[in-house]
Design a protein around this motif. Sequence first.
Motif, PDB file in Angstrom:
ATOM      1  N   ASP A 136       0.833  -1.209   0.000  1.00  0.00           N
ATOM      2  CA  ASP A 136       0.000   0.000   0.000  1.00  0.00           C
ATOM      3  C   ASP A 136       0.865   1.256   0.000  1.00  0.00           C
ATOM      4  O   ASP A 136       0.578   2.236  -0.710  1.00  0.00           O
ATOM      5  N   TYR A 137       1.921   1.213   0.816  1.00  0.00           N
ATOM      6  CA  TYR A 137       2.805   2.392   0.863  1.00  0.00           C
ATOM      7  C   TYR A 137       3.474   2.643  -0.485  1.00  0.00           C
ATOM      8  O   TYR A 137       3.531   3.780  -0.973  1.00  0.00           O
ATOM      9  N   LEU A 138       3.959   1.579  -1.087  1.00  0.00           N
ATOM     10  CA  LEU A 138       4.629   1.756  -2.390  1.00  0.00           C
ATOM     11  C   LEU A 138       3.658   2.251  -3.456  1.00  0.00           C
ATOM     12  O   LEU A 138       4.003   3.095  -4.305  1.00  0.00           O
ATOM     13  N   ALA A 139       2.402   1.746  -3.404  1.00  0.00           N
ATOM     14  CA  ALA A 139       1.413   2.220  -4.386  1.00  0.00           C
ATOM     15  C   ALA A 139       1.111   3.704  -4.166  1.00  0.00           C
ATOM     16  O   ALA A 139       1.019   4.494  -5.123  1.00  0.00           O
ATOM     17  N   THR A 140       0.954   4.072  -2.867  1.00  0.00           N
ATOM     18  CA  THR A 140       0.690   5.490  -2.570  1.00  0.00           C
ATOM     19  C   THR A 140       1.877   6.349  -2.982  1.00  0.00           C
ATOM     20  O   THR A 140       1.712   7.438  -3.564  1.00  0.00           O
ATOM     21  N   ALA A 141       3.089   5.903  -2.707  1.00  0.00           N
ATOM     22  CA  ALA A 141       4.283   6.674  -3.058  1.00  0.00           C
ATOM     23  C   ALA A 141       4.407   6.828  -4.578  1.00  0.00           C
ATOM     24  O   ALA A 141       4.738   7.905  -5.106  1.00  0.00           O
ATOM     25  N   ARG A 142       4.151   5.699  -5.278  1.00  0.00           N
ATOM     26  CA  ARG A 142       4.272   5.750  -6.736  1.00  0.00           C
ATOM     27  C   ARG A 142       3.240   6.733  -7.318  1.00  0.00           C
ATOM     28  O   ARG A 142       3.559   7.553  -8.184  1.00  0.00           O
ATOM     29  N   GLU A 143       2.008   6.659  -6.857  1.00  0.00           N
ATOM     30  CA  GLU A 143       0.952   7.545  -7.373  1.00  0.00           C
ATOM     31  C   GLU A 143       1.242   9.001  -7.026  1.00  0.00           C
ATOM     32  O   GLU A 143       1.082   9.895  -7.856  1.00  0.00           O
ATOM     33  N   SER A 144       1.709   9.237  -5.784  1.00  0.00           N
ATOM     34  CA  SER A 144       2.010  10.611  -5.364  1.00  0.00           C
ATOM     35  C   SER A 144       3.173  11.189  -6.157  1.00  0.00           C
ATOM     36  O   SER A 144       3.153  12.362  -6.590  1.00  0.00           O
ATOM     37  N   VAL A 145       4.210  10.375  -6.356  1.00  0.00           N
ATOM     38  CA  VAL A 145       5.364  10.863  -7.113  1.00  0.00           C
ATOM     39  C   VAL A 145       4.971  11.187  -8.546  1.00  0.00           C
ATOM     40  O   VAL A 145       5.405  12.212  -9.127  1.00  0.00           O
ATOM     41  N   GLU A 146       4.129  10.333  -9.141  1.00  0.00           N
ATOM     42  CA  GLU A 146       3.694  10.607 -10.521  1.00  0.00           C
ATOM     43  C   GLU A 146       2.886  11.904 -10.599  1.00  0.00           C
ATOM     44  O   GLU A 146       3.076  12.711 -11.515  1.00  0.00           O
ATOM     45  N   LEU A 147       1.985  12.084  -9.599  1.00  0.00           N
ATOM     46  CA  LEU A 147       1.210  13.337  -9.595  1.00  0.00           C
ATOM     47  C   LEU A 147       2.116  14.543  -9.374  1.00  0.00           C
ATOM     48  O   LEU A 147       1.957  15.590 -10.018  1.00  0.00           O
ATOM     49  N   ILE A 148       3.079  14.390  -8.434  1.00  0.00           N
ATOM     50  CA  ILE A 148       3.985  15.521  -8.164  1.00  0.00           C
ATOM     51  C   ILE A 148       4.816  15.843  -9.397  1.00  0.00           C
ATOM     52  O   ILE A 148       4.974  17.010  -9.784  1.00  0.00           O
ATOM     53  N   LEU A 149       5.364  14.841 -10.051  1.00  0.00           N
ATOM     54  CA  LEU A 149       6.215  15.086 -11.222  1.00  0.00           C
ATOM     55  C   LEU A 149       5.425  15.709 -12.383  1.00  0.00           C
ATOM     56  O   LEU A 149       5.877  16.681 -13.008  1.00  0.00           O
ATOM     57  N   SER A 150       4.242  15.142 -12.675  1.00  0.00           N
ATOM     58  CA  SER A 150       3.478  15.659 -13.820  1.00  0.00           C
ATOM     59  C   SER A 150       3.018  17.100 -13.577  1.00  0.00           C
ATOM     60  O   SER A 150       3.111  17.964 -14.464  1.00  0.00           O
ATOM     61  N   ASN A 151       2.531  17.358 -12.374  1.00  0.00           N
ATOM     62  CA  ASN A 151       2.054  18.721 -12.085  1.00  0.00           C
ATOM     63  C   ASN A 151       3.203  19.698 -11.922  1.00  0.00           C
ATOM     64  O   ASN A 151       3.081  20.878 -12.268  1.00  0.00           O
ATOM     65  N   ALA A 152       4.349  19.228 -11.398  1.00  0.00           N
ATOM     66  CA  ALA A 152       5.518  20.103 -11.306  1.00  0.00           C
ATOM     67  C   ALA A 152       6.026  20.463 -12.696  1.00  0.00           C
ATOM     68  O   ALA A 152       6.440  21.605 -12.970  1.00  0.00           O
ATOM     69  N   GLN A 153       6.052  19.457 -13.602  1.00  0.00           N
ATOM     70  CA  GLN A 153       6.449  19.747 -14.979  1.00  0.00           C
ATOM     71  C   GLN A 153       5.469  20.717 -15.640  1.00  0.00           C
ATOM     72  O   GLN A 153       5.879  21.616 -16.378  1.00  0.00           O
ATOM     73  N   ARG A 154       4.176  20.534 -15.397  1.00  0.00           N
ATOM     74  CA  ARG A 154       3.174  21.460 -15.935  1.00  0.00           C
ATOM     75  C   ARG A 154       3.409  22.881 -15.416  1.00  0.00           C
ATOM     76  O   ARG A 154       3.404  23.847 -16.177  1.00  0.00           O
ATOM     77  N   ALA A 155       3.645  22.985 -14.117  1.00  0.00           N
ATOM     78  CA  ALA A 155       3.892  24.308 -13.533  1.00  0.00           C
ATOM     79  C   ALA A 155       5.195  24.905 -14.046  1.00  0.00           C
ATOM     80  O   ALA A 155       5.284  26.106 -14.346  1.00  0.00           O
ATOM     81  N   ALA A 156       6.223  24.069 -14.174  1.00  0.00           N
ATOM     82  CA  ALA A 156       7.504  24.566 -14.680  1.00  0.00           C
ATOM     83  C   ALA A 156       7.371  25.057 -16.125  1.00  0.00           C
ATOM     84  O   ALA A 156       7.959  26.079 -16.504  1.00  0.00           O
TER      85      ALA A 156
END
Length: 494
Positions: free
Chosen positions: A304-324
């Motif tokens: 569960d932790y790895l799934a949450t981490a993977r999903e959070s990292v993907e959201l953080i990366l995609s939205n950070a790239q969008r913002a950048a």
Amino acid sequence: MQHSIGFRLNALFVILVTALLAGSGAWAYWRLDAQLNQDFQRSRQALQQRLQINLITPLWNMDRQTLSENLVAEVQGPVLGITVYLDTGELLSQSGVLDPAQASAWHERLEFALYTDKFDEAVPLGRVSVLLSRQEVANTLRRQIWQRLGEILALDLLLITALSLSLRLQVLKPLKALRDALLQAAGHRDSSASLLQLGQRHDEFGEVVEGFNRIAQRLNADLAAKQQDEETLRQAYEELKQAQASLVEAEKLAALGGLVAGVAHEINPPLGISLSSASLLAEATRRFATQLDSGQVKKSELQDYLATARESVELILSNAQRAAHLVQSFKQVAVDQTSEARRSFDLAEYLDEVIESLQPTFKRRPVQVRNDCPPGIPMDGYPGALAQVVTNLLVNALTHAFAAEDSGLIRLSAERLDGEVRLCFEDNGQGIAAEHLGHIFEPFFTTRRGSGGSGLGLHLVYNLVNKRMGGQIAVSSTPGQGTHFTLTLPLHAP
């Protein structure tokens, strides 16, 4: 000199006087010629009568001596020579010049017969030939001609002298002063210095001078008022230029402010999602660390932790790239608009950045903005000015071409020419009315003044294209069929 009034008046008077004197001289010559001819004819008749009386007796008596004395007595004045012949043709006596070739060209021959009355009938005695001269008549006429010519020349000289002096003193000098004053007044110099002081004259020139002085005084007053008005207008014009420059800068800053607000609004969702994902990941990491410290980590919890981490990292990366990406586009366009620096750029790529930075402006409108410019058109110029032009054209189209609920298309296209690029900005909106089409680039002209329009957007576009970018802009529109702006820009800006 030949165009002056004095010269023409002198010439006119000389011609008139010369013609008058020549006419009177010709009339006098004709009368004198007639009188001299009449006197010559009377003298000729008198000579013939004397000879007919004085020569009858000597000729009848064949008295040659008396005949010769009578002939010698008559050879004087116009009589050059006399020859007497018998009725048989025999030369009886002669006196004076007999050969016409030896006489003057002005000669005349008089011939008549001599008769005597005997036994109540005319008996022919002989014939008389007289050579007469008209030289005296010709000399008299010649003297008359030269005398008349001398009189004409003397009168012409006297007339020219008198007219020149009188015209110079009475006409030309006042006219020269009047001309100089008029030239000075026409040159917008001090009108008070052009006032004429010609003394107290009570003739036509005095009236003209008085009228001119009144006009000069009025011109002086009008000139002073005009200078005051010009100074007032100049100050008002300077204030208007400053106000216009301030409004243009305000228009630029307003466009930049709108861009900042739009980007800020657009960047909030990806930053919020990134922040929420990071918070979720932090909370999951804290719980997993607690479980790991207690030594009670289950495989399902780890998954569960790895799934949450993977999903959070993907959201953080995609939205950070969008913002950048948004920040980078905004940064480049904003820097270009504020610095007005010159640099090289690719037209299609830069238009993508401008449209990306403007996306918050039309994102919630049913209007599609499409960049159909082909890649690989390098330009060396002022991208900030180009961004300002595209921004104003886009905002102008969204404001005027489409209603809030209307869908439509705004399309950019480009074509590379010889040393230039033709950039087209077109929409399929409402179009521009024919009576407004010729005024859209004028400052402060707007059809939405009550709705927040300033009338400076397209005026700023015109100045940027023509002055800053060294190009040209043209517009065509048909009401109901959209508007087409054509920008012709040099690839290497001046």
